[in-house]
Enzyme design. Structure first.
Site, PDB file in Angstrom:
ATOM      1  N   LYS A  38      -1.452  -7.161  -9.248  1.00  0.00           N
ATOM      2  CA  LYS A  38      -2.128  -7.115  -9.285  1.00  0.00           C
ATOM      3  C   LYS A  38      -1.846  -7.042  -6.907  1.00  0.00           C
ATOM      4  CE  LYS A  38      -3.275  -8.515  -4.365  1.00  0.00           C
ATOM      5  NZ  LYS A  38      -3.480  -7.339  -3.205  1.00  0.00           N
TER       6      LYS A  38
ATOM      7  N   SER B 249       5.425  -6.813   3.228  1.00  0.00           N
ATOM      8  CA  SER B 249       6.018  -7.009   4.458  1.00  0.00           C
ATOM      9  C   SER B 249       6.191  -8.238   4.595  1.00  0.00           C
ATOM     10  CB  SER B 249       4.968  -7.245   5.610  1.00  0.00           C
ATOM     11  OG  SER B 249       3.917  -8.398   5.394  1.00  0.00           O
TER      12      SER B 249
ATOM     13  N   PHE C 170       0.519  -1.415  -0.084  1.00  0.00           N
ATOM     14  CA  PHE C 170       0.097   0.019   0.238  1.00  0.00           C
ATOM     15  C   PHE C 170       0.660   1.126   0.234  1.00  0.00           C
ATOM     16  CE2 PHE C 170       1.206  -0.367   4.813  1.00  0.00           C
ATOM     17  CZ  PHE C 170       1.369   1.235   4.964  1.00  0.00           C
TER      18      PHE C 170
ATOM     19  N   CYS D 113       9.072   1.986   3.521  1.00  0.00           N
ATOM     20  CA  CYS D 113      10.155   0.803   4.122  1.00  0.00           C
ATOM     21  C   CYS D 113      11.568   0.941   4.106  1.00  0.00           C
ATOM     22  CB  CYS D 113      10.252  -0.373   2.651  1.00  0.00           C
ATOM     23  SG  CYS D 113      10.846   0.841   0.864  1.00  0.00           S
TER      24      CYS D 113
ATOM     25  N   GLU E 152       9.464  -4.077  12.907  1.00  0.00           N
ATOM     26  CA  GLU E 152       9.040  -2.990  11.916  1.00  0.00           C
ATOM     27  C   GLU E 152       7.783  -2.527  12.762  1.00  0.00           C
ATOM     28  OE1 GLU E 152       7.709  -3.859   8.538  1.00  0.00           O
ATOM     29  OE2 GLU E 152       8.779  -1.440   6.922  1.00  0.00           O
TER      30      GLU E 152
ATOM     31  N   GLU F 190      -5.093  -3.747  -1.505  1.00  0.00           N
ATOM     32  CA  GLU F 190      -5.974  -3.844  -2.222  1.00  0.00           C
ATOM     33  C   GLU F 190      -6.679  -1.957  -1.315  1.00  0.00           C
ATOM     34  OE1 GLU F 190      -4.286  -6.242  -0.694  1.00  0.00           O
ATOM     35  OE2 GLU F 190      -5.985  -7.542   0.440  1.00  0.00           O
ATOM     36  N   ARG F 191      -5.615  -1.976  -0.470  1.00  0.00           N
ATOM     37  CA  ARG F 191      -6.204  -0.172   0.025  1.00  0.00           C
ATOM     38  C   ARG F 191      -6.363   1.085  -0.672  1.00  0.00           C
ATOM     39  NH1 ARG F 191      -6.879  -3.713   3.606  1.00  0.00           N
ATOM     40  NH2 ARG F 191      -5.322  -4.673   4.806  1.00  0.00           N
TER      41      ARG F 191
HETATM   42  P1  NAD Z   1       0.944  -6.104   3.075  1.00  0.00           P
HETATM   43  O1  NAD Z   1       3.082  -7.778   3.418  1.00  0.00           O
HETATM   44  O2  NAD Z   1       0.606  -6.572   4.083  1.00  0.00           O
HETATM   45  O3  NAD Z   1       1.017  -6.610   1.429  1.00  0.00           O
HETATM   46  C1  NAD Z   1       1.435  -6.153   0.297  1.00  0.00           C
HETATM   47  C2  NAD Z   1       0.916  -7.398  -0.551  1.00  0.00           C
HETATM   48  O4  NAD Z   1       0.723  -8.738  -0.523  1.00  0.00           O
HETATM   49  C3  NAD Z   1      -1.007  -6.708  -1.107  1.00  0.00           C
HETATM   50  O5  NAD Z   1      -0.558  -6.485  -2.172  1.00  0.00           O
HETATM   51  C4  NAD Z   1      -1.375  -7.803  -0.137  1.00  0.00           C
HETATM   52  O6  NAD Z   1      -3.191  -8.311  -0.692  1.00  0.00           O
HETATM   53  C5  NAD Z   1      -0.603  -9.466   0.100  1.00  0.00           C
HETATM   54  N1  NAD Z   1      -1.243 -10.038   0.749  1.00  0.00           N
HETATM   55  C6  NAD Z   1      -1.014  -9.325   2.165  1.00  0.00           C
HETATM   56  N2  NAD Z   1      -1.989 -10.568   3.069  1.00  0.00           N
HETATM   57  C7  NAD Z   1      -1.441 -11.662   2.536  1.00  0.00           C
HETATM   58  C8  NAD Z   1      -1.172 -12.949   2.712  1.00  0.00           C
HETATM   59  N3  NAD Z   1      -1.628 -12.591   3.868  1.00  0.00           N
HETATM   60  N4  NAD Z   1      -1.134 -13.944   1.855  1.00  0.00           N
HETATM   61  C9  NAD Z   1      -0.588 -13.713   0.167  1.00  0.00           C
HETATM   62  N5  NAD Z   1      -0.515 -12.120  -0.419  1.00  0.00           N
HETATM   63  C10 NAD Z   1      -0.833 -11.731   0.887  1.00  0.00           C
HETATM   64  O7  NAD Z   1       2.133  -4.983   2.485  1.00  0.00           O
HETATM   65  P2  NAD Z   1       1.795  -3.616   3.081  1.00  0.00           P
HETATM   66  O8  NAD Z   1       1.542  -3.914   4.896  1.00  0.00           O
HETATM   67  O9  NAD Z   1       0.739  -3.505   1.574  1.00  0.00           O
HETATM   68  O10 NAD Z   1       2.777  -2.739   2.639  1.00  0.00           O
HETATM   69  C11 NAD Z   1       4.023  -2.365   4.477  1.00  0.00           C
HETATM   70  C12 NAD Z   1       4.991  -3.926   4.347  1.00  0.00           C
HETATM   71  O11 NAD Z   1       5.572  -3.494   2.545  1.00  0.00           O
HETATM   72  C13 NAD Z   1       6.431  -2.766   5.036  1.00  0.00           C
HETATM   73  O12 NAD Z   1       5.666  -4.648   5.699  1.00  0.00           O
HETATM   74  C14 NAD Z   1       7.141  -2.456   4.085  1.00  0.00           C
HETATM   75  O13 NAD Z   1       8.447  -2.298   4.614  1.00  0.00           O
HETATM   76  C15 NAD Z   1       7.181  -3.178   2.764  1.00  0.00           C
HETATM   77  N6  NAD Z   1       7.693  -2.963   1.601  1.00  0.00           N
HETATM   78  C16 NAD Z   1       9.157  -3.362   1.600  1.00  0.00           C
HETATM   79  C17 NAD Z   1       9.365  -2.186   1.085  1.00  0.00           C
HETATM   80  C18 NAD Z   1      11.029  -2.972   0.012  1.00  0.00           C
HETATM   81  O14 NAD Z   1      11.622  -2.696  -0.915  1.00  0.00           O
HETATM   82  N7  NAD Z   1      11.555  -3.712   0.379  1.00  0.00           N
HETATM   83  C19 NAD Z   1       8.451  -1.404   0.178  1.00  0.00           C
HETATM   84  C20 NAD Z   1       8.004  -0.899   0.266  1.00  0.00           C
HETATM   85  C21 NAD Z   1       7.222  -1.944   1.657  1.00  0.00           C
END
Ligand code: NAD
Length: 497
Positions: free
Chosen positions: A173, A226, A149, A281, A383, A176-177
């Protein structure tokens, strides 16, 4: 109420799914759209259209694919403010911050404009008698991206412009947020002349992700999100035989040596710790001043600035940071602040209970500062992804390095100093993928590649830049000989010169 559509086979289509998720404006707490969570059949349809379209796209001269990217870039420049407004409306970040995100995404499109040069292969004449050999990189077919998101426009652009320029078709994909910014960008790339079916956007949650990971026609998956989900995506995707790069979470430290300019360091910490409400991140969430004197002077500078942070909706031009993305996330961040107090950290500025007049239902948390945090505390280990900065005091430089190297994450890190020797030693020894020397957020530009170490990245490739081109292509080596060079008779020994 708006219903967010998918984009499949060159058309925007409304999903038939009965499972829906709500999209909110975090500044006000209002629901602004409904997001149908796509069915497996809809994802299959997207993959089928991508697979069919990729055949001729993969055979299209790279120069022509690059021309689509040039037009896309122009359209993005023209509509950057519209995309930024969509980002702010669903994510909550300030307009200027959103514009910065769009710009960093555009830079990946600019890099993709150079694809003919990037895909240029190598040629060796006379590798044997009258034998020549050439090697080049070819597209994988259909590839997919799953995005978080916090950068709804930029992170997808870390992926699809490069993948598509390489000759692949793409299934995106998004989170969703905040699903609207990637849809706006989709409109623009279609206007730029991308053939139907080459970029498909399907919205969904875990069910969609699982279906993508298991789909036999998807050859590679890029994931950003994450760490627990990144690890899961990596395991499941590679088990299904796919190439996977899965970028995860972070805990980024900034070391401040006693010789650093402390005003500069404090400024850097304000921007890197509280910009985008800490939902980056590459945000700095831990400051590590070396020596008690440095620590006292730093906290003294930070405290009044944090107390004066201007917090507001994106419509407030003076706002320095906005709300958090959802009520659930706000509660999680507040829970971490409670935990820090419980575990004995010194709460210097408390952002809990922050209320903004006229926006009482928004998901705001005020800037928060903890001092005397220790490596055993939960707020150090995990985090938080909010406007919460922890100060961990280090007795000496070596202790700071060890602490960072022992942390499970290794995304970004920074050191503030005027000592070149110390900076060089730090860049050498630190076990983190992206290092800043007097640069608090060292996000590599589009022609380098982005990637952390340890549990911040699962897979062998960083994202975008040259590593992105490698990730989305595979090497083919061709060895040729023409009849004039062929000697008669079968040769049973291994070919040598
Ligand atoms: P998230 O892991 O909740 O979601 C990321 C994606 O995974 C979304 O598209 C979501 O629909 C999907 N998802 C969520 N739960 C899932 C599950 N149980 N099974 C399969 N898919 C699932 O992350 P977020 O809250 O949207 O984003 C924030 C996180 O992303 C933070 O931890 C941040 O550090 C990380 N991030 C990392 C980078 C990087 O480059 N390393 C960059 C941006 C964000």
């Amino acid at each position: 109420m708006d219903v967010i559509e998918n984009a499949i086979g060159g058309k925007r289509v409304r999903s038939a799914s009965t499972r829906r998720s709500a999209v909110y404006n975090p500044a006000t707490g209002e629901q602004i759209a409904e997001l149908p969570l796509s069915t497996n059949a809809e994802i299959d349809q997207a993959v089928a259209s991508a697979k069919a379209a990729q055949v001729s796209w993969g055979a299209t001269p790279p120069l022509k694919r690059a021309r689509v990217m040039f037009r896309f870039k122009e359209l993005l420049d023209k509509h950057a403010a519209d995309i930024a407004r969509e980002i702010s409306r669903e994510h909550g970040k300030t307009h200027d911050d959103a514009l910065g995100e769009v710009q960093r995404g555009i830079e990946c499109v600019e890099y993709a404009c150079g694809i003919p040069e990037l895909l240029k292969g190598t040629f060796s004449r006379n590798v044997g008698p009258a034998i020549d050999s050439y090697a080049d990189r070819q597209p994988l077919g259909v590839v997919a991206g799953i995005t978080p998101f916090n950068f709804p426009a930029m992170v997808p652009m870390w992926m699809y412009p490069g993948a598509i320029a390489c000759g692949n078709a793409f299934i995106l994909k998004p989170s969703e947020r905040d699903p609207s910014a990637p849809m706006l960008a989709w409109n623009l790339i279609m206007e730029a002349g991308l053939p139907e079916g080459i970029l498909n956007v399907v919205h969904g949650d875990k069910e969609a992700v699982d279906h993508i990971l298991d789909h036999p026609d998807i050859k590679a998956v890029s994931f950003v999100g994450s760490t627990p989900i990144a690890e899961y995506v990596y395991r499941r995707g590679t088990t299904a035989g796919k190439r996977v790069q899965a970028l995860g979470g972070a805990k980024n430290h900034m070391v401040i040596l006693p010789d650093a300019d402390l005003d500069q360091a404090a400024d850097a910490l304000m921007g890197a710790g509280y910009g985008s409400a800490g939902e980056r991140c590459m945000a700095i969430s831990v400051a590590v001043p070396v020596g008690e004197k440095t620590a006292d002077a730093l906290v003294e500078r930070l405290k009044p600035r944090i107390e004066k942070l201007k917090i507001g909706p994106a419509s407030d031009k003076d706002a320095e940071m906005g709300p958090l993305v959802t009520a659930m996330h706000r509660d999680k961040v507040v829970g971490y602040i409670d935990k820090g107090v419980e575990e004995g950290a010194e709460l210097v500025v408390d952002g809990r209970g922050f209320k903004l007049q006229g926006y009482e239902n928004g998901y705001y948390v005020g800037g928060t500062l903890f001092d005397r945090v220790t490596p055993e505390m939960t707020i150090y280990k995990e985090e938080i992804f909010g406007p919460v900065l922890s100060v961990v005091r280090a007795g000496e430089y070596a202790e700071a390095v060890k602490m960072i190297n022992d942390h499970e994450y290794g995304n970004g890190v920074a050191i503030f100093t005027r000592d070149g020797d110390a900076a060089r030693d730090f860049a050498d020894k630190i076990e983190v993928g992206m290092v800043g020397v007097n640069v608090p957020i060292p996000v590599p530009v589009a022609y380098h590649s982005f990637g952390g170490w340890k549990r911040s990245l699962f897979g062998d490739h960083s994202i975008y830049g040259p590593e992105g081109v490698h990730f989305y292509t595979r090497l083919k080596t061709v060895t040729t000989r023409w009849p004039a060079g062929i000697k008669s008779g079968a040769q049973f020994t291994f070919p040598t010169l």
